[in-house]
Design a protein around this motif. Structure first.
Motif, PDB file in Angstrom:
ATOM      1  N   VAL A 122      17.098  19.310  43.426  1.00 34.28           N
ATOM      2  CA  VAL A 122      15.641  19.259  43.493  1.00 34.28           C
ATOM      3  C   VAL A 122      14.989  19.137  44.873  1.00 34.28           C
ATOM      4  CG1 VAL A 122      15.363  17.720  41.395  1.00 34.28           C
ATOM      5  CG2 VAL A 122      15.534  16.310  43.486  1.00 34.28           C
ATOM      6  N   ARG A 123      15.885  18.788  45.689  1.00 38.68           N
ATOM      7  CA  ARG A 123      15.371  19.119  47.288  1.00 38.68           C
ATOM      8  C   ARG A 123      15.183  20.206  47.798  1.00 38.68           C
ATOM      9  NH1 ARG A 123      19.044  14.815  48.364  1.00 38.68           N
ATOM     10  NH2 ARG A 123      20.664  16.287  49.167  1.00 38.68           N
ATOM     11  N   GLU A 124      16.340  21.130  47.536  1.00 43.05           N
ATOM     12  CA  GLU A 124      16.256  22.683  48.038  1.00 43.05           C
ATOM     13  C   GLU A 124      15.817  23.589  46.905  1.00 43.05           C
ATOM     14  OE1 GLU A 124      20.410  23.037  48.973  1.00 43.05           O
ATOM     15  OE2 GLU A 124      20.488  20.925  50.283  1.00 43.05           O
ATOM     16  N   GLY A 125      14.460  23.348  46.570  1.00 45.46           N
ATOM     17  CA  GLY A 125      13.949  24.164  45.489  1.00 45.46           C
ATOM     18  C   GLY A 125      14.397  23.889  44.124  1.00 45.46           C
ATOM     19  N   LEU A 126      13.567  23.598  43.101  1.00 47.33           N
ATOM     20  CA  LEU A 126      13.910  23.089  41.801  1.00 47.33           C
ATOM     21  C   LEU A 126      14.681  23.915  41.197  1.00 47.33           C
ATOM     22  CD1 LEU A 126      13.192  20.362  40.658  1.00 47.33           C
ATOM     23  CD2 LEU A 126      11.229  21.423  39.573  1.00 47.33           C
ATOM     24  N   ALA A 127      15.823  23.602  40.717  1.00 43.20           N
ATOM     25  CA  ALA A 127      16.765  24.439  39.568  1.00 43.20           C
ATOM     26  C   ALA A 127      15.975  24.685  38.575  1.00 43.20           C
ATOM     27  CB  ALA A 127      18.113  23.842  39.333  1.00 43.20           C
ATOM     28  N   PRO A 128      16.035  25.988  37.942  1.00 39.68           N
ATOM     29  CA  PRO A 128      15.297  26.157  36.866  1.00 39.68           C
ATOM     30  C   PRO A 128      15.637  25.453  35.638  1.00 39.68           C
ATOM     31  CG  PRO A 128      16.317  28.270  37.684  1.00 39.68           C
ATOM     32  CD  PRO A 128      16.641  27.150  38.570  1.00 39.68           C
ATOM     33  N   GLU A 129      16.905  24.882  35.389  1.00 42.69           N
ATOM     34  CA  GLU A 129      17.370  24.005  34.262  1.00 42.69           C
ATOM     35  C   GLU A 129      16.448  22.689  34.389  1.00 42.69           C
ATOM     36  OE1 GLU A 129      20.722  27.035  34.957  1.00 42.69           O
ATOM     37  OE2 GLU A 129      19.234  25.646  36.449  1.00 42.69           O
ATOM     38  N   ILE A 130      16.480  22.138  35.704  1.00 44.19           N
ATOM     39  CA  ILE A 130      15.564  20.883  35.907  1.00 44.19           C
ATOM     40  C   ILE A 130      14.219  21.190  35.718  1.00 44.19           C
ATOM     41  CG2 ILE A 130      15.103  19.248  37.649  1.00 44.19           C
ATOM     42  CD1 ILE A 130      17.978  19.076  36.766  1.00 44.19           C
ATOM     43  N   GLN A 131      13.750  22.283  36.160  1.00 42.39           N
ATOM     44  CA  GLN A 131      12.218  22.383  35.773  1.00 42.39           C
ATOM     45  C   GLN A 131      12.073  22.454  34.407  1.00 42.39           C
ATOM     46  OE1 GLN A 131       9.619  23.882  38.503  1.00 42.39           O
ATOM     47  NE2 GLN A 131       8.492  22.837  36.724  1.00 42.39           N
ATOM     48  N   GLU A 132      12.769  23.023  33.542  1.00 42.22           N
ATOM     49  CA  GLU A 132      12.523  23.231  32.200  1.00 42.22           C
ATOM     50  C   GLU A 132      12.445  21.569  31.563  1.00 42.22           C
ATOM     51  OE1 GLU A 132      14.452  25.038  28.120  1.00 42.22           O
ATOM     52  OE2 GLU A 132      15.306  25.657  29.935  1.00 42.22           O
ATOM     53  N   VAL A 133      13.460  20.541  31.979  1.00 38.52           N
ATOM     54  CA  VAL A 133      13.281  19.570  31.030  1.00 38.52           C
ATOM     55  C   VAL A 133      12.425  18.687  31.737  1.00 38.52           C
ATOM     56  CG1 VAL A 133      15.768  19.625  30.402  1.00 38.52           C
ATOM     57  CG2 VAL A 133      15.421  19.012  32.728  1.00 38.52           C
ATOM     58  N   GLN A 134      12.049  18.745  33.389  1.00 36.07           N
ATOM     59  CA  GLN A 134      10.954  17.871  33.728  1.00 36.07           C
ATOM     60  C   GLN A 134       9.659  18.569  33.013  1.00 36.07           C
ATOM     61  OE1 GLN A 134      10.732  17.867  37.958  1.00 36.07           O
ATOM     62  NE2 GLN A 134      12.746  16.718  38.238  1.00 36.07           N
ATOM     63  N   ASP A 135       9.495  19.730  32.755  1.00 36.68           N
ATOM     64  CA  ASP A 135       8.236  20.008  32.134  1.00 36.68           C
ATOM     65  C   ASP A 135       7.989  19.798  30.622  1.00 36.68           C
ATOM     66  OD1 ASP A 135       7.509  21.674  34.371  1.00 36.68           O
ATOM     67  OD2 ASP A 135       7.954  23.588  33.659  1.00 36.68           O
ATOM     68  N   LEU A 136       9.161  19.480  29.954  1.00 34.51           N
ATOM     69  CA  LEU A 136       9.257  18.958  28.981  1.00 34.51           C
ATOM     70  C   LEU A 136       8.713  17.465  28.775  1.00 34.51           C
ATOM     71  CD1 LEU A 136       9.879  18.865  25.652  1.00 34.51           C
ATOM     72  CD2 LEU A 136      12.252  18.391  26.381  1.00 34.51           C
ATOM     73  N   GLY A 137       9.347  16.788  29.793  1.00 28.27           N
ATOM     74  CA  GLY A 137       8.730  15.310  29.953  1.00 28.27           C
ATOM     75  C   GLY A 137       7.434  15.122  30.380  1.00 28.27           C
ATOM     76  N   PHE A 138       6.809  16.165  31.290  1.00 26.44           N
ATOM     77  CA  PHE A 138       5.333  15.945  31.489  1.00 26.44           C
ATOM     78  C   PHE A 138       4.398  16.356  30.426  1.00 26.44           C
ATOM     79  CE2 PHE A 138       6.867  16.545  35.979  1.00 26.44           C
ATOM     80  CZ  PHE A 138       6.366  15.310  36.342  1.00 26.44           C
ATOM     81  N   ARG A 139       4.980  17.390  29.461  1.00 31.35           N
ATOM     82  CA  ARG A 139       4.228  17.930  28.555  1.00 31.35           C
ATOM     83  C   ARG A 139       4.088  16.702  27.309  1.00 31.35           C
ATOM     84  NH1 ARG A 139       7.119  22.794  28.658  1.00 31.35           N
ATOM     85  NH2 ARG A 139       8.360  22.088  27.240  1.00 31.35           N
ATOM     86  N   ARG A 140       5.150  15.900  27.313  1.00 33.34           N
ATOM     87  CA  ARG A 140       5.348  14.498  26.218  1.00 33.34           C
ATOM     88  C   ARG A 140       4.356  13.668  26.859  1.00 33.34           C
ATOM     89  NH1 ARG A 140      11.525  13.941  24.704  1.00 33.34           N
ATOM     90  NH2 ARG A 140      11.752  15.901  23.191  1.00 33.34           N
ATOM     91  N   LEU A 141       4.254  13.323  28.153  1.00 35.43           N
ATOM     92  CA  LEU A 141       3.295  12.335  29.012  1.00 35.43           C
ATOM     93  C   LEU A 141       2.053  12.661  28.690  1.00 35.43           C
ATOM     94  CD1 LEU A 141       2.940   9.903  30.574  1.00 35.43           C
ATOM     95  CD2 LEU A 141       3.387  11.343  32.568  1.00 35.43           C
ATOM     96  N   HIS A 142       1.597  13.926  28.726  1.00 38.49           N
ATOM     97  CA  HIS A 142       0.195  14.294  28.615  1.00 38.49           C
ATOM     98  C   HIS A 142      -0.366  14.382  27.112  1.00 38.49           C
ATOM     99  CE1 HIS A 142      -3.242  17.473  28.934  1.00 38.49           C
ATOM    100  NE2 HIS A 142      -3.348  16.513  29.636  1.00 38.49           N
ATOM    101  N   GLU A 143       0.771  14.739  26.203  1.00 39.15           N
ATOM    102  CA  GLU A 143       0.402  14.450  24.813  1.00 39.15           C
ATOM    103  C   GLU A 143       0.202  12.828  24.617  1.00 39.15           C
ATOM    104  OE1 GLU A 143       3.769  16.140  22.702  1.00 39.15           O
ATOM    105  OE2 GLU A 143       3.061  18.176  23.153  1.00 39.15           O
ATOM    106  N   LEU A 144       1.185  12.121  25.050  1.00 33.09           N
ATOM    107  CA  LEU A 144       0.666  10.489  24.734  1.00 33.09           C
ATOM    108  C   LEU A 144      -0.547  10.284  25.484  1.00 33.09           C
ATOM    109  CD1 LEU A 144       4.385   9.436  25.607  1.00 33.09           C
ATOM    110  CD2 LEU A 144       3.176   9.364  23.491  1.00 33.09           C
ATOM    111  N   MET A 145      -1.063  10.635  26.497  1.00 29.91           N
ATOM    112  CA  MET A 145      -2.156  10.372  27.282  1.00 29.91           C
ATOM    113  C   MET A 145      -3.444  10.806  26.342  1.00 29.91           C
ATOM    114  SD  MET A 145      -1.535  10.510  31.319  1.00 29.91           S
ATOM    115  CE  MET A 145      -3.066   9.783  31.734  1.00 29.91           C
ATOM    116  N   MET A 146      -3.257  11.982  25.989  1.00 27.72           N
ATOM    117  CA  MET A 146      -4.351  12.614  25.031  1.00 27.72           C
ATOM    118  C   MET A 146      -4.640  11.630  23.789  1.00 27.72           C
ATOM    119  SD  MET A 146      -3.957  16.676  24.957  1.00 27.72           S
ATOM    120  CE  MET A 146      -5.352  16.865  24.182  1.00 27.72           C
TER     121      MET A 146
END
Length: 206
Positions: A122-146
């Motif tokens: 994550v330090r030297e540019g976010l790996a696409p695979e990490i980006q994908e799972v982090q995006d999934l986590g943020f989407r779930r968080l946003h859905e819970l907040m909605m």
């Protein structure tokens, strides 16, 4: 007269195994939990499970690819743990429980958590695979907040979501690094976590 040799076992470490890739992942995870990702090498991993030094490269082209696979597996484990013991019938309690489980995962898997959020992945540019799972986590968080705060505007909800995440994630990092200091008597981590999440949820109050 030549003596006929009896066939025997080939010397050297076996390569072909039923599921060597999974063995490598399990061994890598155990090593990281024990010694940290910084000390893991492909050679040491091969020694851990008794295969040739070349065998891991048939499944992972390099150390980074191996660490990436362990990190992604860590995210999926964290997502699975998020629902343990959570009351999902009440939106606020659902969000509260999942945030607390995130903090428990961070505390109970400190070295895996460091690989997931603080390593070169994550330090030297976010790996696409990490980006994908982090995006999934943020989407779930946003859905819970909605579900908790449906009356907030999209912009206001995004701001409060980012603020809440900074508070919870920052707490996870600081407690894992033993950077939080309080006056005596010092509360334990679980007590602090519950207080932090309770305060953070107030950000969703209209």
């Amino acid at each position: 007269m030549a003596t006929k040799r009896t066939p025997g076992k080939r010397r050297g470490k076996p390569y072909h195994r039923e599921d060597l890739r999974q063995e490598l992942l399990d061994a890598a995870k155990a090593f990281i939990v024990r010694e940290g990702y910084e000390n893991l090498s492909m050679r040491r991993l091969a020694e851990e499970i008794g295969v040739s030094s070349a065998a891991p490269y048939h499944h992972f082209p390099d150390r980074r690819a191996l660490l990436l696979a362990v990190a992604v597996d860590g995210y999926h484990s964290m997502f699975a743990d998020a629902h343990i013991g959570v009351d999902n019938t009440d939106p606020r309690e659902n969000l509260r429980g999942q945030l607390l489980n995130f903090l428990r995962f961070a505390s109970g898997n400190r070295r895996i958590f460091a690989l997931m959020y603080e390593s070169e992945l994550v330090r030297e540019g976010l790996a696409p695979e990490i980006q994908e799972v982090q995006d999934l986590g943020f989407r779930r968080l946003h859905e819970l907040m909605m579900a908790v705060a449906p009356d907030l505007s999209d912009r206001e909800r995004s701001i409060r979501c980012a603020t809440l995440w900074c508070a919870v994630f920052g707490f996870a990092l600081q407690t894992n690094r033993s950077m939080i200091r309080t006056p005596e008597p010092e509360p334990d981590r679980e007590e602090l976590a519950e207080a932090l999440v309770g305060q953070a949820l107030r950000l969703l109050d209209s």
